[in-house]
Scaffold this motif. Structure first.
Motif, PDB file in Angstrom:
ATOM      1  N   GLN A   1       0.826  -1.197   0.000  1.00 27.15           N
ATOM      2  CA  GLN A   1       0.000   0.000   0.000  1.00 27.15           C
ATOM      3  C   GLN A   1       0.866   1.256   0.000  1.00 27.15           C
ATOM      4  N   GLU A   2       0.230   2.406  -0.296  1.00 22.71           N
ATOM      5  CA  GLU A   2       0.940   3.680  -0.318  1.00 22.71           C
ATOM      6  C   GLU A   2       1.594   3.948   1.033  1.00 22.71           C
ATOM      7  N   GLY A   3       2.799   4.494   0.976  1.00 22.21           N
ATOM      8  CA  GLY A   3       3.511   4.832   2.191  1.00 22.21           C
ATOM      9  C   GLY A   3       4.243   3.670   2.826  1.00 22.21           C
ATOM     10  N   GLY A   4       4.245   2.510   2.185  1.00 20.92           N
ATOM     11  CA  GLY A   4       4.930   1.344   2.727  1.00 20.92           C
ATOM     12  C   GLY A   4       6.212   1.046   1.974  1.00 20.92           C
TER      13      GLY A   4
ATOM     14  N   ILE B   1       8.352   7.692   2.604  1.00 18.16           N
ATOM     15  CA  ILE B   1       7.292   6.870   3.207  1.00 18.16           C
ATOM     16  C   ILE B   1       6.462   7.662   4.213  1.00 18.16           C
TER      17      ILE B   1
ATOM     18  N   ASP C   1       5.009  10.368   3.536  1.00 24.67           N
ATOM     19  CA  ASP C   1       3.866  10.864   2.771  1.00 24.67           C
ATOM     20  C   ASP C   1       3.028   9.660   2.331  1.00 24.67           C
ATOM     21  N   LYS C   2       1.907   9.428   2.978  1.00 22.03           N
ATOM     22  CA  LYS C   2       1.074   8.263   2.692  1.00 22.03           C
ATOM     23  C   LYS C   2       0.396   8.330   1.331  1.00 22.03           C
TER      24      LYS C   2
ATOM     25  N   GLY D   1       8.249   2.275   9.467  1.00 20.65           N
ATOM     26  CA  GLY D   1       7.189   2.030   8.499  1.00 20.65           C
ATOM     27  C   GLY D   1       6.845   0.558   8.393  1.00 20.65           C
TER      28      GLY D   1
END
Length: 446
Positions: free
Chosen positions: A227-230, A297, A299-300, A331
């Protein structure tokens, strides 16, 4: 005469139109909508049937005992090692003092390493139990029978005269599409429209790239996709790892800036997607690298970062040491296991032996690229767990899912010698084992 010329021109135009329609219907549209028409599955089934027939031919032409001995040699190797640690092997010899017989343990390990060490063999192509009718894996097996020779020759003609020209044309089309599409999308103002278009361009071009190699990829557990930010971490076998993962999701890459043609592609991608790229001098500054990754990371809304912690390509049989840098930034870690099927083509890139152009040629002239990708549940660092132990825990999960062996060695040994710190660590282990009870200090030596 003019009528014949016009008729010939019309015939060429019709042939070109037919090929264009077939290309759009069978390749381009399925790539845009990321659907499979079943052609790759049918093609792979034909190859499996052909390989099974070739195996039977070889077994009939070669003495069965020699074939079985060869199979055992390939599957088990020259040395059969006991999967025990130094502490476990020497524990039975402990009698509360230093034991001179411990020398034999180190002597045995040294002989095993000279005969067949477990590191350098990971930097050569994976051995095949049966022949896959490729000349590069041939041990004069095509002379076993005339039927096998005929099939082998036909296979060469199909791969080099039919598949390879089509793959080259499709690869050139994909590269031109990537450069032109990213240039156009890059002119859009930052916002949701640009973000969606950029992701579509990346996934379409990656899917076309996989089709250039007659690729068949099986994705498992898609609900665990990063997922975003990972941070997405995966074992590393080939540069194709990026292409395969990008065909099923969008990522920001961490890597070094390049010049030339590869640099042109990087600049094109940077117009639409935010990647974490460094100059060669900055790559040596680990603190700066970690800082940029941590900022990304945080910034999600940004794409997940794709990292290969091994730092080099390993030959699809094991997972080597994960560098701890990726696990120090915090993270959520999204592990991904990638396992190629070597029967259809060797995806491993031995960069010390083959140049990039040689590797690309071998890929384009292989039967196909078939692999499995498993998205594993996300993992986070536990309390009081340092980055090294966290990295080892993630590595073990990936290796277990892909059915690979776990090795503690640094992949950098492909080009460098063993670090002195590792030697000192082994010496300290034996020191604690031998004199942990103070036996040497008391003068007790057996």
């Amino acid at each position: 005469m003019e009528e014949n010329t016009e008729g010939h021109g019309l015939a060429e135009g019709k042939i070109l139109l037919i090929w264009t329609i077939l290309f759009v219907a069978l390749v381009l549209l399925p790539s845009v909508f990321r659907v499979s028409l079943g052609i790759s599955h049918f093609y792979v089934k034909i190859l499996i049937t052909m390989f099974e027939w070739a195996t039977l031919q070889i077994e009939e032409g070669v003495k069965k005992q020699k074939a079985m001995a060869l199979e055992n040699l390939i599957s088990t190797g020259i040395i059969q090692r006991e999967k025990t640690s130094m502490e476990e092997e020497l524990a039975g010899q402990r009698r509360g003092c230093f034991n001179l017989a411990d020398v034999m343990y180190f002597f045995k390990k040294g002989c095993e390493a000279v005969a067949e060490d477990e590191v350098t063999q990971r930097f050569s192509s994976e051995e095949l139990v049966s022949w896959n009718l490729l000349s590069r894996t041939n041990a004069n097996l095509h002379h076993v029978s005339w039927q096998l020779t005929v099939v082998w020759v036909i296979g060469i003609l199909i791969r080099y005269c039919l598949l390879m020209p089509f793959r080259i044309c499709l690869a050139l089309f994909t590269i031109l599409l990537l450069i032109s599409a990213t240039t156009v999308v890059g002119q859009f103002p930052n916002g949701r429209v640009k973000y969606c278009l950029a992701n579509q361009v990346q996934m379409i071009c990656a899917t076309l790239g996989v089709r250039c190699l007659s690729g068949l990829v099986h994705f498992h557990n898609r609900e665990n996709r990063p997922q975003e930010g990972g941070i997405c971490v995966a074992n590393h076998t080939s540069p194709l790892d990026v292409l395969i993962l990008a065909s099923d999701g969008c990522y920001s890459l961490v890597g070094q800036t390049h010049g030339g043609f590869l640099g042109l592609i990087q600049k094109s991608c940077m117009q639409t997607t935010q990647h974490v790229l460094f100059e060669r001098s900055e790559m040596k500054d680990r603190h700066l690298v970690r800082k940029k990754i941590r900022e990304h990371i945080a910034d999600k809304a940004k794409l997940p970062i794709l990292i290969f912690p091994e730092g080099t390509c390993i030959n699809n049989t094991s997972v080597m040491m994960f560098k701890k840098g990726s696990f120090e930034v915090g993270g959520t870690i999204h592990p991904v296991a990638i396992k190629y099927d070597p029967r259809f083509g060797d995806a491993f890139w031995n960069s010390t032996k083959h140049s990039m152009m040689t590797y690309i040629f071998n890929m384009l002239s292989s039967w196909a690229i078939v692999c499995n990708v498993w998205y594993l549940p996300p993992m986070v660092k536990e309390e009081e767990e340092d980055a090294v132990h966290f990295a080892n825990r993630v590595k073990a999960v990936i290796a277990a899912r892909a059915g690979m062996s776990v090795l503690p060695w640094d992949g950098g040994l492909k080009r460098k010698k063993v670090k002195e710190s590792f030697k000192e660590e082994q010496q300290k282990k034996y020191y604690q084992l031998a004199i942990g009870n103070g036996s040497v200090g008391n003068g007790n030596v057996c």
